[in-house]
Design an enzyme around this catalytic site. Structure first.
Site, mmCIF file in Angstrom:
data_model
loop_
_atom_site.group_PDB
_atom_site.id
_atom_site.type_symbol
_atom_site.label_atom_id
_atom_site.label_comp_id
_atom_site.label_asym_id
_atom_site.label_seq_id
_atom_site.Cartn_x
_atom_site.Cartn_y
_atom_site.Cartn_z
ATOM 1 N N HIS A 1 -2.970 3.088 -4.878
ATOM 2 C CA HIS A 1 -2.332 2.621 -3.631
ATOM 3 C C HIS A 1 -0.895 2.169 -3.911
ATOM 4 C CE1 HIS A 1 -5.669 2.867 -0.751
ATOM 5 N NE2 HIS A 1 -6.456 2.508 -1.740
ATOM 6 N N ASP B 1 0.853 -1.193 0.000
ATOM 7 C CA ASP B 1 0.000 0.000 0.000
ATOM 8 C C ASP B 1 0.883 1.236 0.000
ATOM 9 O OD1 ASP B 1 -2.345 1.727 0.303
ATOM 10 O OD2 ASP B 1 -3.357 -0.075 1.030
ATOM 11 N N GLU C 1 -9.987 2.661 -5.022
ATOM 12 C CA GLU C 1 -9.594 4.031 -4.710
ATOM 13 C C GLU C 1 -8.426 4.538 -5.565
ATOM 14 O OE1 GLU C 1 -10.816 4.157 -0.023
ATOM 15 O OE2 GLU C 1 -8.860 3.309 -0.461
HETATM 16 C C1 ACM Z 1 -10.930 -0.486 0.814
HETATM 17 O O1 ACM Z 1 -11.315 -0.405 1.980
HETATM 18 N N1 ACM Z 1 -10.388 0.549 0.200
HETATM 19 C C2 ACM Z 1 -11.069 -1.718 0.077
#
Ligand code: ACM
Length: 530
Positions: free
Chosen positions: A250, A180, A316
């Site tokens: 990410h 991440d 995201e």
């Molecule tokens: C997430 O909580 N962005 C999968």
């Protein structure tokens, strides 16, 4: 029987058969009948009980006989089992080795919590198990937990302890969130900077004192040898480790290590391993060297993880740097991609092709559906189960992981009680009430729901004890949701059984959260029970 046995998750059926109980003593032997696939299961059970394991049964022995029974496979599946206890012996027959393993976990819970420390000696002169017959099999095949090791790292020993606790609950998937913005945690030999640079951040935002930073470096990563060790340890407990390698967003930590794979001509482009909890604009750029990089990374990942499913994140992903990069914009135009959503889908489809060619299946968060889901892709619904309903109707496999019921970084109680957890109040009873099959989903599509998963996102969970405090017993409730038949679910009964599980977690050193109004007995009695 007037009361259900003190087992979580509750089995499909349990019948006390009367007659004398089985005595567990120093002379008990766990026997496999020479079945090689059961050697590990037998070894683990024998170690727990403090007795010997043997291939063949000694004559006149006090036996716990483990067996894979192909006749049961059709009836109960590879994860189902029959457990029979009589004065003369214990028999655990499974549809597969996994079923036998789950039978041993049930036998474990039929014995008092002190078993965990003292084995058969827990009862002083030995222990007994009431004569009974249990038939059991799971409701869902995906019974998962996500463990985020990017936001805060856990060394191998902690991951193993977490796996042990999952196994006790008959959970069978660990989604390992290895990558991440705040850290890259898996050694990739072709790209050493992913871990020499990407695994380390110089600071972390202070819990309860945001946005101030603590100025304490944080990091860590798993060598490939350590990854293999964890995967093997999980496999011995019939847990599949599903790696999660996030793309196209990410990706700050990866791009901090290798900035050339991002949108280098976007104004202000300066990736770093992030110290704060937010969504960041860094995304991989769709250029040949980046695509080669991703292929190399996945090639090494596939060599380490035998899991059929590989999780590619997909959530995201901000579209800003794609829009701001002349090179990326030109790529989109040349490939008739209208916007960032379509470029996101392009990345996912390309990765899906790669995984399919290598005999694997892609799974990703529900955003991967936004520009159209790749044909064989599976989807994990987190924002809303409506995404899963839509995908299941289109013939895609889905896993339920909604924030509403399965995000255990969200608090259980009120904000004052929780001190820092996200204040959504996802209490134990709410988790227990979750049904992975949405009421609106037509029965013809129910088979698309593989199961459900509890999420441990670790922005505010710096250590394993904090993870355990958020996870248990909510994950215990979710274990019953994904294992037990709907007809057996009863929250009051779950709460009646829970103290015995918690007493066991005490003996195991698991830092669970004591539920409010828990009717914990002052001492768990040293008597056989069923
Ligand atoms: C997430 O909580 N962005 C999968």
């Amino acid at each position: 029987m007037s009361q259900t046995p003190r087992i979580i998750p509750i089995p499909v059926s349990c019948r006390l058969t009367g007659g004398a109980p089985f005595p567990l003593t120093a002379h008990t032997v766990v026997a496999t009948g020479g079945e090689a696939s059961l050697r590990g299961v037998a070894g683990q059970l024998a170690k727990l009980l403090g007795v010997a394991a043997a291939e063949s049964a000694p004559a006149g022995g006090n036996l716990i006989a483990l067996r894979v029974d192909p006749a049961l496979t059709a009836k109960l599946g590879a994860e189902g089992y029959l457990l029979t206890v009589t004065a003369g012996g214990v028999s655990i027959r499974g549809g597969g080795a996994a079923g036998v393993f789950y039978g041993t976990q049930t036998l474990r819970q039929l014995l008092p919590p002190d078993l965990e420390r003292f084995g058969w000696r827990a009862g002083g002169g030995g222990l007994t198990v009431a004569a009974l017959e249990i038939e059991d099999r799971p409701r869902f095949s995906w019974r998962g937990s996500l463990l985020d090791v990017s936001r805060h790292f856990s060394p191998v020993a902690e991951v193993k302890q977490y796996l042990d606790t999952l196994a006790l609950h008959k959970l069978n998937v660990l989604q390992w969130h290895l990558v991440d913005d705040q850290g890259w945690r898996i050694e990739i030999q072709q790209y050493p900077k992913l871990t020499s640079v990407g695994a380390w951040r110089d600071s972390t935002v202070r819990v309860g004192d945001e946005p101030n930073l603590d100025d304490i470096p944080h990091g860590g990563f798993y060598t490939q040898e350590e990854i293999r060790e964890v995967v093997a340890y999980a496999a011995e407990r019939f847990i599949t480790v599903v790696p999660e390698i996030e793309l196209p967003g990410h990706s700050s930590a990866a791009l901090a290590a290798y900035p050339q794979f991002g949108n280098t001509d976007a104004p202000g482009y300066a990736p770093k391993v992030q110290s704060r909890w937010a969504i960041f604009p860094e995304t991989y750029a769709p250029k040949p060297e980046t695509l080669a990089f991703l292929d190399h990374v996945f090639t090494e990942v596939l060599a380490l993880f035998p899991s059929k499913f590989v999780h590619i994140g997909g959530d995201e992903a901000m579209k800003d740097q794609w829009e701001a990069s002349p090179t990326t914009r030109a790529f989109m135009q040349a490939n008739q991609l209208q916007d960032g959503h379509e470029l996101q889908s392009w990345f996912i489809r390309r990765t899906e092709n790669f995984l399919t060619q290598h005999g694997r299946r892609l799974i990703g968060w529900d955003e991967i559906q936004e520009g159209g889901l790749a044909p064989g892709a599976a989807m994990m619904a987190w924002r809303d189960v409506k995404w899963a309903i839509e995908a299941a109707r289109l013939g895609h496999d889905v896993v339920m992981a909604p924030t509403s019921h399965t995000y255990f970084d969200y608090s259980e109680g009120t904000a004052e009680e929780e001190g820092g957890a996200i204040g959504a109040q996802t209490g134990l009873e709410k988790v227990y009430a979750f049904d992975p099959i949405p009421a609106e989903l037509e029965p013809a599509h129910h088979g698309r729901v593989l199961g459900a998963q509890g999420q441990l996102w670790r922005e505010r969970m710096p250590s394993l004890p904090v993870v355990e405090h958020r996870a248990f017993p909510r994950l215990s409730a979710l274990a019953e949701v994904v294992w037990s038949p709907v007809a057996r679910k009863d929250y009051a009964d779950f709460r009646r059984r829970l103290p015995w599980l918690l007493a066991r977690l005490d003996r195991l050193g698991v830092n669970y959260r004591r539920p409010r109004q828990a009717t914990l007995p002052a001492a768990i009695p040293m008597v056989p029970h069923a």
